[in-house]
Scaffold this motif. Structure first.
Motif, PDB file in Angstrom:
ATOM      1  N   SER A   1       0.813  -1.223   0.204  1.00 51.62           N
ATOM      2  CA  SER A   1      -0.029   0.106  -0.185  1.00 51.62           C
ATOM      3  C   SER A   1       0.712   1.370   0.097  1.00 51.62           C
ATOM      4  O   SER A   1       0.351   2.277  -0.052  1.00 51.62           O
ATOM      5  N   HIS A   2       2.084   1.100   0.368  1.00 51.23           N
ATOM      6  CA  HIS A   2       2.987   2.372   0.374  1.00 51.23           C
ATOM      7  C   HIS A   2       3.301   2.678  -1.277  1.00 51.23           C
ATOM      8  O   HIS A   2       3.836   3.845  -1.283  1.00 51.23           O
ATOM      9  N   ASP A   3       3.104   1.827  -1.878  1.00 52.42           N
ATOM     10  CA  ASP A   3       3.478   2.001  -3.486  1.00 52.42           C
ATOM     11  C   ASP A   3       2.073   1.980  -4.379  1.00 52.42           C
ATOM     12  O   ASP A   3       2.325   2.644  -5.515  1.00 52.42           O
ATOM     13  N   THR A   4       1.149   1.388  -3.931  1.00 48.84           N
ATOM     14  CA  THR A   4      -0.139   1.423  -4.717  1.00 48.84           C
ATOM     15  C   THR A   4      -1.392   1.945  -4.052  1.00 48.84           C
ATOM     16  O   THR A   4      -1.446   1.763  -2.753  1.00 48.84           O
ATOM     17  N   PHE A   5      -2.356   2.531  -4.786  1.00 53.79           N
ATOM     18  CA  PHE A   5      -3.599   3.017  -4.267  1.00 53.79           C
ATOM     19  C   PHE A   5      -4.531   1.848  -4.369  1.00 53.79           C
ATOM     20  O   PHE A   5      -4.971   1.571  -5.647  1.00 53.79           O
ATOM     21  N   PHE A   6      -5.014   1.215  -3.518  1.00 52.91           N
ATOM     22  CA  PHE A   6      -5.807   0.143  -3.357  1.00 52.91           C
ATOM     23  C   PHE A   6      -7.369   0.832  -2.971  1.00 52.91           C
ATOM     24  O   PHE A   6      -7.475   1.927  -2.505  1.00 52.91           O
ATOM     25  N   LEU A   7      -8.485   0.228  -3.732  1.00 52.37           N
ATOM     26  CA  LEU A   7      -9.749   0.821  -3.387  1.00 52.37           C
ATOM     27  C   LEU A   7     -10.442   0.167  -2.394  1.00 52.37           C
ATOM     28  O   LEU A   7     -10.306  -1.109  -2.148  1.00 52.37           O
ATOM     29  N   LYS A   8     -11.239   0.830  -1.650  1.00 51.20           N
ATOM     30  CA  LYS A   8     -12.026   0.403  -0.629  1.00 51.20           C
ATOM     31  C   LYS A   8     -13.483  -0.009  -1.144  1.00 51.20           C
ATOM     32  O   LYS A   8     -14.029  -1.113  -0.665  1.00 51.20           O
TER      33      LYS A   8
ATOM     34  N   TRP B   1      -0.069 -19.209  -3.621  1.00 52.32           N
ATOM     35  CA  TRP B   1      -0.828 -18.061  -4.419  1.00 52.32           C
ATOM     36  C   TRP B   1      -2.295 -17.802  -3.660  1.00 52.32           C
ATOM     37  O   TRP B   1      -2.879 -18.858  -3.588  1.00 52.32           O
ATOM     38  N   LYS B   2      -2.397 -16.739  -3.398  1.00 46.45           N
ATOM     39  CA  LYS B   2      -3.736 -16.339  -2.795  1.00 46.45           C
ATOM     40  C   LYS B   2      -4.739 -15.650  -3.911  1.00 46.45           C
ATOM     41  O   LYS B   2      -4.504 -14.546  -4.320  1.00 46.45           O
ATOM     42  N   ARG B   3      -6.135 -16.299  -4.019  1.00 43.06           N
ATOM     43  CA  ARG B   3      -6.856 -15.727  -4.903  1.00 43.06           C
ATOM     44  C   ARG B   3      -7.442 -14.204  -4.354  1.00 43.06           C
ATOM     45  O   ARG B   3      -7.722 -13.256  -5.074  1.00 43.06           O
ATOM     46  N   GLU B   4      -7.508 -14.021  -3.095  1.00 38.54           N
ATOM     47  CA  GLU B   4      -7.871 -12.645  -2.423  1.00 38.54           C
ATOM     48  C   GLU B   4      -7.136 -11.524  -2.866  1.00 38.54           C
ATOM     49  O   GLU B   4      -7.694 -10.359  -2.874  1.00 38.54           O
ATOM     50  N   GLU B   5      -5.754 -11.868  -2.939  1.00 33.31           N
ATOM     51  CA  GLU B   5      -4.715 -10.959  -3.383  1.00 33.31           C
ATOM     52  C   GLU B   5      -5.051 -10.351  -4.672  1.00 33.31           C
ATOM     53  O   GLU B   5      -4.986  -9.366  -5.104  1.00 33.31           O
ATOM     54  N   ALA B   6      -5.304 -11.565  -5.575  1.00 35.62           N
ATOM     55  CA  ALA B   6      -5.504 -11.191  -6.977  1.00 35.62           C
ATOM     56  C   ALA B   6      -6.817 -10.292  -7.305  1.00 35.62           C
ATOM     57  O   ALA B   6      -6.884  -9.588  -8.174  1.00 35.62           O
ATOM     58  N   ASP B   7      -7.757 -10.513  -6.443  1.00 32.76           N
ATOM     59  CA  ASP B   7      -9.110 -10.061  -6.926  1.00 32.76           C
ATOM     60  C   ASP B   7      -9.110  -8.537  -6.139  1.00 32.76           C
ATOM     61  O   ASP B   7     -10.134  -7.849  -6.208  1.00 32.76           O
ATOM     62  N   LYS B   8      -8.263  -8.000  -5.544  1.00 32.61           N
ATOM     63  CA  LYS B   8      -8.311  -6.708  -4.938  1.00 32.61           C
ATOM     64  C   LYS B   8      -8.220  -5.602  -6.104  1.00 32.61           C
ATOM     65  O   LYS B   8      -7.367  -5.879  -7.003  1.00 32.61           O
ATOM     66  N   ASN B   9      -9.170  -4.598  -5.873  1.00 31.98           N
ATOM     67  CA  ASN B   9      -9.036  -3.632  -6.718  1.00 31.98           C
ATOM     68  C   ASN B   9      -8.003  -2.552  -6.579  1.00 31.98           C
ATOM     69  O   ASN B   9      -7.680  -2.063  -5.337  1.00 31.98           O
ATOM     70  N   LEU B  10      -7.592  -1.736  -7.680  1.00 33.91           N
ATOM     71  CA  LEU B  10      -6.655  -0.668  -7.378  1.00 33.91           C
ATOM     72  C   LEU B  10      -6.547   0.379  -8.601  1.00 33.91           C
ATOM     73  O   LEU B  10      -7.179  -0.075  -9.629  1.00 33.91           O
ATOM     74  N   LEU B  11      -5.989   1.388  -8.281  1.00 31.95           N
ATOM     75  CA  LEU B  11      -5.825   2.477  -9.334  1.00 31.95           C
ATOM     76  C   LEU B  11      -4.289   1.767 -10.041  1.00 31.95           C
ATOM     77  O   LEU B  11      -3.467   1.651  -9.643  1.00 31.95           O
ATOM     78  N   ARG B  12      -4.731   1.570 -11.462  1.00 37.76           N
ATOM     79  CA  ARG B  12      -3.667   0.790 -12.382  1.00 37.76           C
ATOM     80  C   ARG B  12      -2.381   1.619 -12.172  1.00 37.76           C
ATOM     81  O   ARG B  12      -2.242   2.822 -12.011  1.00 37.76           O
TER      82      ARG B  12
END
Length: 510
Positions: free
Chosen positions: A280-287, A321-332
């Motif tokens: 999260s220090h490098d990427t903007f994740f969506l709530k 490998w965790k599916r929940e990590e892959a499903d997270k939305n972010l600003l590309r």
């Protein structure tokens, strides 16, 4: 008649009538004061009369020292240092008692100036006089002399050291007034003739035009500046880059999704889930929405397998490998997420028909949680190009990059080895920046790894060369801008859009 025109007519009449009986007006400022007219109205009248050669004029400048509000106070009550000196009795006084006689700011000034003049002694117990008498409050005397109007810059008899001292203490300020000296011109007349500006039908029919004086047209006068929209340098360079890609036979990828899933942004690119860029220090994740709901399940399973245990002669990363990590939305964080979607779509087409080489490009915004400085922003534009074909090598990539950047006018390039999770080999692209006087990184490039391409379903003998760069860096180089915040963001000078030169393809802008 408008009020301003009426005032100017009165001022013109006063100037012309005065010159009827006098050789000149030596100073228009004094003349305005004597005639009880506004100096600006007199100045505008003189300019108009000069333009029609009724008078000849020369601009003169008068510089006068004026007292500030603080200076006016000192002129009336005396300087704070003198007030402090007079407040000290012969036997002395405690500093606390002395301070009660002044406000905080004037007491501080008084102490500093009195000590500088060596008038008082600030002991541990008492404040006492060092001298018994001060014959003259020099500061007050100088201020009164200036206030009485006896001293202007040209005739001043106050030393420059005193002027500097008063200016430093912000007790006086320099006022600059501009006026004119005026003499009769070649077209002088005691009264201004009314000049016709248009030749009308009535004038022609009555014959009045024969006795009228017409206003001369100044054919060398510049017209009013045209108002129009101006393109921002980023938009100019973006259009140039898009034209270059199209000239080289590239097709544009759809980049309308700022929000992307971690799967397409990271996992599909063979970037491990514990990679620092995914923090999260490098990427903007969506709530909201927190996760994606649409992923191709068979492809997801192949990506999971290549991450965990490898395949296609790769050992993978060897983690769960965790599916929940892959499903997270972010600003590309890069437009390579769009490239991964396009290559996956191309692989699905290969299952239905023979493989055909493709060239794709994109130019759009990306977002990274970075500290803002002269070369980095949290929101910027990324340019990406890729070529998908059989038999491609690193030499092909270097050749395409040199061709691409040469069309931008950037021929001084260097390449150095780099690391990317999804390309091997990888190269940094460096371009020479005249403003910085050194090579700066302008992009990254490489060949997509088999661990990224083969799970998509592309043929094993197909390679993909790709490169990416920010739109801001080449724009800074082309326009000689050394701080990215002067180019993009809320601090941009809007005048930049009107004043910047037109950059043309193949030519570096000065």
């Amino acid at each position: 008649m408008a009020d301003s025109d009426h005032r100017r007519a009165i001022a013109e009449d006063a100037v012309l009538r005065h010159l009827q009986n006098h050789h000149e007006i030596a100073d228009s400022l004094l003349f305005a004061a004597q005639a009880k007219l506004n100096p600006d109205d007199i100045a505008n009248a003189i300019k108009s009369l000069t333009g029609h050669r009724y008078v000849d004029s020369q601009e003169i400048t008068k510089e006068t020292w004026l007292l500030t509000e603080e200076g006016k106070t000192y002129a009336v009550h005396g300087s704070p240092e003198m007030q402090l000196f007079l407040s000290i009795p012969q036997e002395g006084i405690t500093k606390d008692e002395l301070q009660k006689k002044f406000d905080a700011s004037s007491f501080k000034i008084a102490c500093a100036q009195a000590a500088k003049n060596r008038w008082v002694d600030f002991g541990k117990q008492l404040v006492t006089r060092k001298i018994q008498h001060v014959d003259n409050d020099k500061v007050q005397t100088l201020l009164l002399r200036i206030q009485d109007g006896k001293d202007n810059v040209s005739t001043i008899d106050i030393s420059q050291d005193d002027i500097r001292a008063l200016t430093k203490r912000k007790l006086i300020s320099l006022q600059v007034k501009k006026g004119f000296s005026v003499t009769r011109g070649p077209n002088y007349a005691p009264q201004r003739k009314k000049v016709a500006t248009d030749l009308t039908r009535d004038m022609l029919q009555s014959g009045d035009w024969k006795n009228l004086e017409f206003k001369e047209f100044n054919l060398n006068a510049k017209g009013a500046p045209t108002e129009g929209g101006c393109l921002h340098p980023l938009l100019k360079v973006r259009k140039q880059l898009k034209d270059i890609f199209l000239q080289m036979g590239f097709a544009e990828m759809p980049t309308n999704n700022y929000v992307e899933s971690s799967f397409w942004n990271f996992d599909a690119l063979f970037q491990p889930q514990q990679h620092p860029a995914r923090d999260s220090h490098d990427t903007f994740f969506l709530k909201v929405p927190l996760t994606t709901k649409e992923l191709p399940e068979d492809y997801v399973e192949r990506v999971k397998r290549i991450h965990e245990s490898g395949g296609h002669q790769s050992r993978g990363y060897g983690y769960d490998w965790k599916r929940e990590e892959a499903d997270k939305n972010l600003l590309r964080t890069h437009t390579t997420a769009v490239s991964s979607r396009m290559l996956y779509s191309l692989a699905q087409d290969c299952a239905q028909k023979p493989f055909a080489p493709k060239k794709y490009f994109s130019i759009d915004r990306v977002f990274r949680n970075e500290a803002v400085d002269r070369t980095h922003l949290a929101e910027f534009h990324q340019i990406e190009g890729l070529i998908c074909d059989r038999g491609l090598t690193l030499g092909d990539l270097i050749g395409v990059l040199e061709d691409f950047f040469s069309r931008l006018g950037m021929s001084d390039l260097k390449f150095k080895p780099a690391y990317n999770p999804y390309t091997e080999p990888s190269m940094e692209i460096l371009g020479y920046h005249k403003g910085f006087g050194k090579y700066v990184e302008i992009g990254n490039s490489g060949m997509f790894r088999p661990e990224m391409l083969l799970p998509m379903g592309l043929p094993e003998d197909v390679s993909v060369i790709a490169w990416g760069l920010s739109l801001e860096r080449p724009t800074m180089i082309l326009y000689g801008i050394d701080n990215i915040r002067d180019l993009f963001g809320h601090k941009v000078d809007l005048g930049l859009m009107k004043k910047n030169p037109i950059c043309r393809i193949g030519l570096e802008c000065d």
